[in-house]
Design a protein around this motif. Structure first.
Motif, PDB file in Angstrom:
ATOM      1  N   ILE A  28      -8.059  -1.494 -10.856  1.00  0.00           N
ATOM      2  CA  ILE A  28      -8.209   0.014  -9.135  1.00  0.00           C
ATOM      3  C   ILE A  28      -9.644  -1.820  -8.714  1.00  0.00           C
ATOM      4  N   LYS A  29      -8.708  -1.587  -7.124  1.00  0.00           N
ATOM      5  CA  LYS A  29      -9.481  -1.875  -6.384  1.00  0.00           C
ATOM      6  C   LYS A  29     -11.027  -1.901  -5.787  1.00  0.00           C
ATOM      7  N   GLY A  30     -11.970  -2.248  -5.786  1.00  0.00           N
ATOM      8  CA  GLY A  30     -13.445  -1.955  -5.403  1.00  0.00           C
ATOM      9  C   GLY A  30     -13.330  -0.779  -3.867  1.00  0.00           C
ATOM     10  N   LYS A  31     -12.320  -1.101  -3.142  1.00  0.00           N
ATOM     11  CA  LYS A  31     -12.045  -0.794  -1.351  1.00  0.00           C
ATOM     12  C   LYS A  31     -11.598   0.733  -2.298  1.00  0.00           C
ATOM     13  N   ILE A  32     -10.800   1.456  -3.088  1.00  0.00           N
ATOM     14  CA  ILE A  32     -10.358   2.100  -3.347  1.00  0.00           C
ATOM     15  C   ILE A  32     -10.569   3.101  -4.127  1.00  0.00           C
ATOM     16  N   LYS A  33     -11.524   2.229  -5.090  1.00  0.00           N
ATOM     17  CA  LYS A  33     -12.586   3.050  -6.001  1.00  0.00           C
ATOM     18  C   LYS A  33     -13.901   4.010  -5.772  1.00  0.00           C
ATOM     19  N   LYS A  34     -14.461   3.361  -4.331  1.00  0.00           N
ATOM     20  CA  LYS A  34     -15.244   4.092  -4.272  1.00  0.00           C
ATOM     21  C   LYS A  34     -15.005   5.907  -3.144  1.00  0.00           C
ATOM     22  N   LYS A  35     -13.538   5.348  -2.920  1.00  0.00           N
ATOM     23  CA  LYS A  35     -13.156   6.557  -2.008  1.00  0.00           C
ATOM     24  C   LYS A  35     -11.953   7.359  -2.413  1.00  0.00           C
ATOM     25  N   VAL A  36     -11.283   6.894  -3.483  1.00  0.00           N
ATOM     26  CA  VAL A  36      -9.908   8.299  -4.137  1.00  0.00           C
ATOM     27  C   VAL A  36      -9.952   8.136  -5.737  1.00  0.00           C
ATOM     28  N   TRP A  37     -10.157   9.169  -6.050  1.00  0.00           N
ATOM     29  CA  TRP A  37      -9.436  10.034  -7.159  1.00  0.00           C
ATOM     30  C   TRP A  37      -9.061   9.148  -7.717  1.00  0.00           C
ATOM     31  N   ILE A  38      -7.759   8.443  -8.875  1.00  0.00           N
ATOM     32  CA  ILE A  38      -6.779   8.557  -9.503  1.00  0.00           C
ATOM     33  C   ILE A  38      -6.922   8.811 -10.729  1.00  0.00           C
ATOM     34  N   ILE A  43       1.479   9.130  -7.536  1.00  0.00           N
ATOM     35  CA  ILE A  43       2.197   8.151  -6.830  1.00  0.00           C
ATOM     36  C   ILE A  43       1.086   6.796  -6.627  1.00  0.00           C
ATOM     37  N   LEU A  44       1.704   5.970  -6.767  1.00  0.00           N
ATOM     38  CA  LEU A  44       0.622   4.527  -6.214  1.00  0.00           C
ATOM     39  C   LEU A  44       1.364   4.220  -5.811  1.00  0.00           C
ATOM     40  N   ILE A  45       0.880   3.225  -4.529  1.00  0.00           N
ATOM     41  CA  ILE A  45       0.623   1.667  -3.910  1.00  0.00           C
ATOM     42  C   ILE A  45       0.814   0.780  -5.025  1.00  0.00           C
ATOM     43  N   VAL A  46       1.414  -0.054  -5.886  1.00  0.00           N
ATOM     44  CA  VAL A  46       0.921  -0.986  -6.623  1.00  0.00           C
ATOM     45  C   VAL A  46       1.371  -2.261  -6.476  1.00  0.00           C
ATOM     46  N   ILE A  47       0.764  -3.941  -5.745  1.00  0.00           N
ATOM     47  CA  ILE A  47       1.574  -4.762  -5.749  1.00  0.00           C
ATOM     48  C   ILE A  47       1.409  -5.468  -6.827  1.00  0.00           C
ATOM     49  N   PRO A  48       2.697  -6.024  -6.901  1.00  0.00           N
ATOM     50  CA  PRO A  48       2.386  -6.844  -8.410  1.00  0.00           C
ATOM     51  C   PRO A  48       2.286  -8.366  -8.278  1.00  0.00           C
ATOM     52  N   TRP A  49       1.086  -8.798  -9.160  1.00  0.00           N
ATOM     53  CA  TRP A  49       0.284 -10.659  -9.113  1.00  0.00           C
ATOM     54  C   TRP A  49       1.666 -11.569  -9.052  1.00  0.00           C
ATOM     55  N   ASN A  50       1.330 -12.583  -8.328  1.00  0.00           N
ATOM     56  CA  ASN A  50       2.576 -13.333  -8.151  1.00  0.00           C
ATOM     57  C   ASN A  50       3.193 -14.285  -9.787  1.00  0.00           C
ATOM     58  N   PHE A  51       1.208 -14.605 -10.459  1.00  0.00           N
ATOM     59  CA  PHE A  51       1.164 -15.501 -11.307  1.00  0.00           C
ATOM     60  C   PHE A  51       1.454 -14.301 -13.077  1.00  0.00           C
ATOM     61  N   GLN A  52       1.142 -13.311 -13.353  1.00  0.00           N
ATOM     62  CA  GLN A  52       1.445 -12.514 -14.211  1.00  0.00           C
ATOM     63  C   GLN A  52       1.828 -11.475 -13.753  1.00  0.00           C
ATOM     64  N   ASP A  53       3.549 -11.223 -14.125  1.00  0.00           N
ATOM     65  CA  ASP A  53       4.144 -10.076 -13.550  1.00  0.00           C
ATOM     66  C   ASP A  53       3.300  -8.066 -13.893  1.00  0.00           C
ATOM     67  N   GLU A  54       3.051  -8.917 -15.661  1.00  0.00           N
ATOM     68  CA  GLU A  54       2.733  -7.585 -16.211  1.00  0.00           C
ATOM     69  C   GLU A  54       0.893  -6.780 -15.786  1.00  0.00           C
ATOM     70  N   LYS A  55       0.772  -7.384 -14.821  1.00  0.00           N
ATOM     71  CA  LYS A  55      -0.255  -7.214 -13.712  1.00  0.00           C
ATOM     72  C   LYS A  55       0.064  -6.491 -12.229  1.00  0.00           C
ATOM     73  N   CYS A  56      -1.320  -5.427 -12.057  1.00  0.00           N
ATOM     74  CA  CYS A  56      -1.420  -5.576 -10.469  1.00  0.00           C
ATOM     75  C   CYS A  56      -2.423  -5.016 -10.141  1.00  0.00           C
ATOM     76  N   ASP A  57      -2.045  -4.727  -9.203  1.00  0.00           N
ATOM     77  CA  ASP A  57      -2.890  -3.982  -7.801  1.00  0.00           C
ATOM     78  C   ASP A  57      -2.922  -2.849  -7.194  1.00  0.00           C
ATOM     79  N   ILE A  58      -3.291  -1.659  -7.786  1.00  0.00           N
ATOM     80  CA  ILE A  58      -3.316  -1.059  -6.230  1.00  0.00           C
ATOM     81  C   ILE A  58      -3.872  -0.955  -5.409  1.00  0.00           C
ATOM     82  N   VAL A  59      -3.331  -0.429  -4.491  1.00  0.00           N
ATOM     83  CA  VAL A  59      -3.125  -0.106  -3.145  1.00  0.00           C
ATOM     84  C   VAL A  59      -3.960   1.251  -2.177  1.00  0.00           C
ATOM     85  N   TYR A  60      -2.517   2.108  -2.586  1.00  0.00           N
ATOM     86  CA  TYR A  60      -2.934   3.754  -2.110  1.00  0.00           C
ATOM     87  C   TYR A  60      -2.516   4.310  -3.408  1.00  0.00           C
ATOM     88  N   ARG A  61      -3.290   5.660  -3.376  1.00  0.00           N
ATOM     89  CA  ARG A  61      -2.502   6.282  -3.957  1.00  0.00           C
ATOM     90  C   ARG A  61      -2.117   7.889  -3.179  1.00  0.00           C
TER      91      ARG A  61
END
Length: 76
Positions: A28-38, A43-61
Motif C-alpha cells: 500500500i503506497k503512502g498516498k493511498i494508505k492515508k486516504k483509503v481503507w482496504i 477490487i484493486l488496481i495494481v501495478i506489478p514490479w518490473n524486477f520482481q513479478d511476485e510483488k506489486c504496488d496498489i494504485v486504486y481501490r
C-alpha cells in the motif's frame, strides 16, 4: 491490472489474487494508505514490479457501486 485483496499481512502489505492468475504481495503506497481503507475482498488496481513479478504496488481501490458497474459492463 485488476486484483482482489485476499489476506491482510500487516505492515502495509496485502496478498492479492491478480486477474492474470498470479498471487502477488501488494504494497500500500503512502498516498493511498492515508486516504483509503482496504479490506479483504476489495477490487484493486495494481501495478506489478518490473524486477520482481511476485510483488506489486496498489494504485486504486474500487467502491461497491464502481465494482457493480465494472461487472455489468463485463470488465470483471
Amino acid at each position: 491490472m485488476f486484483g482482489s485483496a485476499e489476506l491482510m499481512m500487516g505492515a502495509n502489505h496485502i496478498r492479492i489474487r491478480c486477474f492474470d492468475g498470479v498471487t502477488r504481495m501488494g504494497r500500500i503506497k503512502g498516498k493511498i494508505k492515508k486516504k483509503v481503507w482496504i479490506r479483504e475482498g476489495d477490487i484493486l488496481i495494481v501495478i506489478p514490479w518490473n524486477f520482481q513479478d511476485e510483488k506489486c504496488d496498489i494504485v486504486y481501490r474500487y467502491t461497491g457501486p464502481q465494482v457493480e458497474w465494472l461487472r455489468r459492463n463485463n470488465y470483471l
